[in-house]
Design a protein around this motif. Structure first.
Motif, mmCIF file in Angstrom:
data_model
loop_
_atom_site.group_PDB
_atom_site.id
_atom_site.type_symbol
_atom_site.label_atom_id
_atom_site.label_comp_id
_atom_site.label_asym_id
_atom_site.label_seq_id
_atom_site.Cartn_x
_atom_site.Cartn_y
_atom_site.Cartn_z
ATOM 1 N N PHE A 47 -23.348 135.142 102.025
ATOM 2 C CA PHE A 47 -22.000 135.671 101.798
ATOM 3 C C PHE A 47 -21.064 134.501 101.531
ATOM 4 O O PHE A 47 -21.026 133.534 102.306
ATOM 5 N N TYR A 48 -20.331 134.601 100.448
ATOM 6 C CA TYR A 48 -19.507 133.470 100.031
ATOM 7 C C TYR A 48 -18.439 133.121 101.066
ATOM 8 O O TYR A 48 -17.725 133.999 101.550
ATOM 9 N N ASN A 49 -18.355 131.843 101.339
ATOM 10 C CA ASN A 49 -17.374 131.315 102.285
ATOM 11 C C ASN A 49 -16.787 130.060 101.630
ATOM 12 O O ASN A 49 -17.555 129.145 101.272
ATOM 13 N N PRO A 50 -15.472 129.982 101.457
ATOM 14 C CA PRO A 50 -14.888 128.806 100.801
ATOM 15 C C PRO A 50 -15.237 127.487 101.495
ATOM 16 O O PRO A 50 -15.203 126.426 100.855
ATOM 17 N N ASP A 51 -15.612 127.533 102.769
ATOM 18 C CA ASP A 51 -16.035 126.297 103.454
ATOM 19 C C ASP A 51 -17.275 125.693 102.786
ATOM 20 O O ASP A 51 -17.532 124.495 102.928
ATOM 21 N N PHE A 52 -18.038 126.537 102.065
ATOM 22 C CA PHE A 52 -19.229 126.023 101.369
ATOM 23 C C PHE A 52 -18.877 124.847 100.460
ATOM 24 O O PHE A 52 -19.716 123.992 100.182
ATOM 25 N N GLU A 53 -17.645 124.843 99.946
ATOM 26 C CA GLU A 53 -17.287 123.829 98.952
ATOM 27 C C GLU A 53 -17.332 122.416 99.542
ATOM 28 O O GLU A 53 -17.436 121.443 98.805
ATOM 29 N N GLU A 54 -17.291 122.300 100.887
ATOM 30 C CA GLU A 54 -17.396 120.979 101.528
ATOM 31 C C GLU A 54 -18.820 120.449 101.456
ATOM 32 O O GLU A 54 -19.060 119.241 101.415
ATOM 33 N N SER A 55 -19.797 121.366 101.480
ATOM 34 C CA SER A 55 -21.218 120.974 101.402
ATOM 35 C C SER A 55 -21.993 122.203 100.925
ATOM 36 O O SER A 55 -22.327 123.083 101.713
ATOM 37 N N LEU A 56 -22.263 122.241 99.629
ATOM 38 C CA LEU A 56 -22.776 123.479 99.027
ATOM 39 C C LEU A 56 -24.182 123.837 99.486
ATOM 40 O O LEU A 56 -25.090 122.993 99.410
ATOM 41 N N PRO A 57 -24.423 125.079 99.943
ATOM 42 C CA PRO A 57 -25.800 125.524 100.190
ATOM 43 C C PRO A 57 -26.607 125.439 98.886
ATOM 44 O O PRO A 57 -26.055 125.677 97.799
ATOM 45 N N GLU A 58 -27.879 125.106 99.015
ATOM 46 C CA GLU A 58 -28.735 124.920 97.843
ATOM 47 C C GLU A 58 -28.724 126.160 96.945
ATOM 48 O O GLU A 58 -28.656 126.063 95.708
ATOM 49 N N ALA A 59 -28.768 127.351 97.566
ATOM 50 C CA ALA A 59 -28.829 128.588 96.771
ATOM 51 C C ALA A 59 -27.587 128.754 95.900
ATOM 52 O O ALA A 59 -27.670 129.263 94.777
ATOM 53 N N VAL A 60 -26.453 128.306 96.392
ATOM 54 C CA VAL A 60 -25.203 128.405 95.629
ATOM 55 C C VAL A 60 -25.233 127.425 94.459
ATOM 56 O O VAL A 60 -24.885 127.759 93.329
ATOM 57 N N LYS A 61 -25.683 126.194 94.739
ATOM 58 C CA LYS A 61 -25.795 125.174 93.684
ATOM 59 C C LYS A 61 -26.682 125.664 92.556
ATOM 60 O O LYS A 61 -26.334 125.586 91.381
ATOM 61 N N VAL A 62 -27.858 126.190 92.941
ATOM 62 C CA VAL A 62 -28.842 126.640 91.948
ATOM 63 C C VAL A 62 -28.267 127.802 91.138
ATOM 64 O O VAL A 62 -28.405 127.854 89.908
ATOM 65 N N PHE A 63 -27.596 128.725 91.814
ATOM 66 C CA PHE A 63 -27.038 129.899 91.139
ATOM 67 C C PHE A 63 -25.971 129.486 90.124
ATOM 68 O O PHE A 63 -25.973 129.937 88.975
ATOM 69 N N ARG A 64 -25.069 128.616 90.521
ATOM 70 C CA ARG A 64 -24.007 128.188 89.592
ATOM 71 C C ARG A 64 -24.596 127.447 88.388
ATOM 72 O O ARG A 64 -24.136 127.629 87.254
ATOM 73 N N ALA A 65 -25.598 126.629 88.650
ATOM 74 C CA ALA A 65 -26.228 125.892 87.538
ATOM 75 C C ALA A 65 -26.907 126.871 86.578
ATOM 76 O O ALA A 65 -26.854 126.704 85.354
ATOM 77 N N ARG A 66 -27.526 127.908 87.143
ATOM 78 C CA ARG A 66 -28.188 128.937 86.315
ATOM 79 C C ARG A 66 -27.150 129.658 85.444
ATOM 80 O O ARG A 66 -27.367 129.883 84.257
ATOM 81 N N LEU A 67 -26.016 130.005 86.040
ATOM 82 C CA LEU A 67 -24.960 130.704 85.286
ATOM 83 C C LEU A 67 -24.454 129.848 84.130
ATOM 84 O O LEU A 67 -24.203 130.355 83.036
ATOM 85 N N LYS A 68 -24.314 128.569 84.382
ATOM 86 C CA LYS A 68 -23.782 127.679 83.330
ATOM 87 C C LYS A 68 -24.667 127.693 82.094
ATOM 88 O O LYS A 68 -24.175 127.543 80.983
ATOM 89 N N ARG A 69 -25.958 127.880 82.291
ATOM 90 C CA ARG A 69 -26.887 127.838 81.145
ATOM 91 C C ARG A 69 -26.911 129.147 80.346
ATOM 92 O O ARG A 69 -27.487 129.191 79.270
ATOM 93 N N LEU A 70 -26.323 130.200 80.872
ATOM 94 C CA LEU A 70 -26.389 131.505 80.194
ATOM 95 C C LEU A 70 -25.368 131.596 79.068
ATOM 96 O O LEU A 70 -24.270 131.059 79.152
ATOM 97 N N ASP A 71 -25.762 132.333 78.017
ATOM 98 C CA ASP A 71 -24.824 132.586 76.913
ATOM 99 C C ASP A 71 -24.037 133.868 77.152
ATOM 100 O O ASP A 71 -22.954 134.043 76.595
ATOM 101 N N ALA A 72 -24.597 134.811 77.908
ATOM 102 C CA ALA A 72 -23.973 136.131 78.054
ATOM 103 C C ALA A 72 -24.464 136.782 79.341
ATOM 104 O O ALA A 72 -25.429 136.317 79.965
ATOM 105 N N LEU A 73 -23.777 137.862 79.721
ATOM 106 C CA LEU A 73 -24.009 138.505 81.024
ATOM 107 C C LEU A 73 -24.165 140.006 80.856
ATOM 108 O O LEU A 73 -23.373 140.633 80.145
ATOM 109 N N LEU A 74 -25.178 140.558 81.528
ATOM 110 C CA LEU A 74 -25.340 142.017 81.496
ATOM 111 C C LEU A 74 -25.506 142.504 82.939
ATOM 112 O O LEU A 74 -26.424 142.071 83.652
#
Ligand code: FNR
Length: 186
Positions: A47-74
């Motif tokens: 569950f997203y918590n803004p405190d994550f931004e101090e030290s990102l959980p691996e799953a959040v890092k991986v998810f954001r990196a995955r989103l960056k590579r996408l051209d579109a969303l369904l």
């Protein structure tokens, strides 16, 4: 040669026998050759918590990196209590921060909602649109996709058997393909 765009498919149900996941699984063969549909998992996200931004959980890092590579969303999702299931809203929130670094921004999107009732997830569809406006996701407006009576659409093997739904989704994805091209260069 046509450019193939990578489309992340987000399913808003965690249920083992999810009808929405079945629906999402039926889409790749119905899509035009310019779209490559790839499922993106959202069930591993805390569950997203803004405190994550101090030290990102691996799953959040991986998810954001995955989103960056996408051209579109369904988005393919059920409706929970006339709104978006929490697991999908959590994924939206996770990709939206830190402020100013929203990774959804500018990626063309489309929504398919489905429910076992007659309304086809209308409420979830429009609540999701509300968030996507703020997230700056240009979202396909027509055709709208509200798939009702979803439990009746699949054969005994779990595949999408209803011919008119298949035809509708094929046209929907063709229109989405043109929408993606129109917004791809942003
Ligand atoms: C539902 N369901 C539901 N259906 C609907 O049409 N409108 C709604 O507001 C709700 N609300 C709702 C809340 C909760 C907590 C659950 C668990 C279910 C029914 C839901 O649409 C149906 O179970 C779908 O089949 C769920 O999608 P999946 O899991 O089959 O993909």
């Amino acid at each position: 040669m046509q450019t193939v765009r990578e489309v992340g498919v987000f399913v808003g149900s965690l249920r083992r026998d999810s009808l929405n996941r079945r629906l999402a699984a039926a889409l790749p063969p119905l899509a035009p050759p310019t779209l490559r549909l790839e499922p993106v998992a959202i069930d591993q996200l805390p569950f997203y918590n803004p405190d994550f931004e101090e030290s990102l959980p691996e799953a959040v890092k991986v998810f954001r990196a995955r989103l960056k590579r996408l051209d579109a969303l369904l988005f393919v999702t059920p409706e929970y209590n006339r709104s978006v299931p929490a697991v999908l809203k959590n994924a939206l929130d996770t990709g939206s921060r830190p402020f100013g670094q929203n990774v959804w921004a500018g990626k063309p999107g489309a929504i398919i909602t489905s429910s076992q009732g007659a309304l086809g997830g209308f409420g979830a569809n429009h609540h999701l649109r509300q968030s996507l406006v703020f997230l700056d996701v240009p979202t396909l407006q027509q055709p709208e996709a509200y798939i009702g009576h979803s439990a009746t659409l699949f054969g005994a093997d779990g595949t999408l058997a209803n011919e008119s739904t298949r035809e509708f989704l094929k046209k929907f994805l063709e229109t989405f393909g043109r929408w993606v091209e129109r917004h791809a260069a942003r």
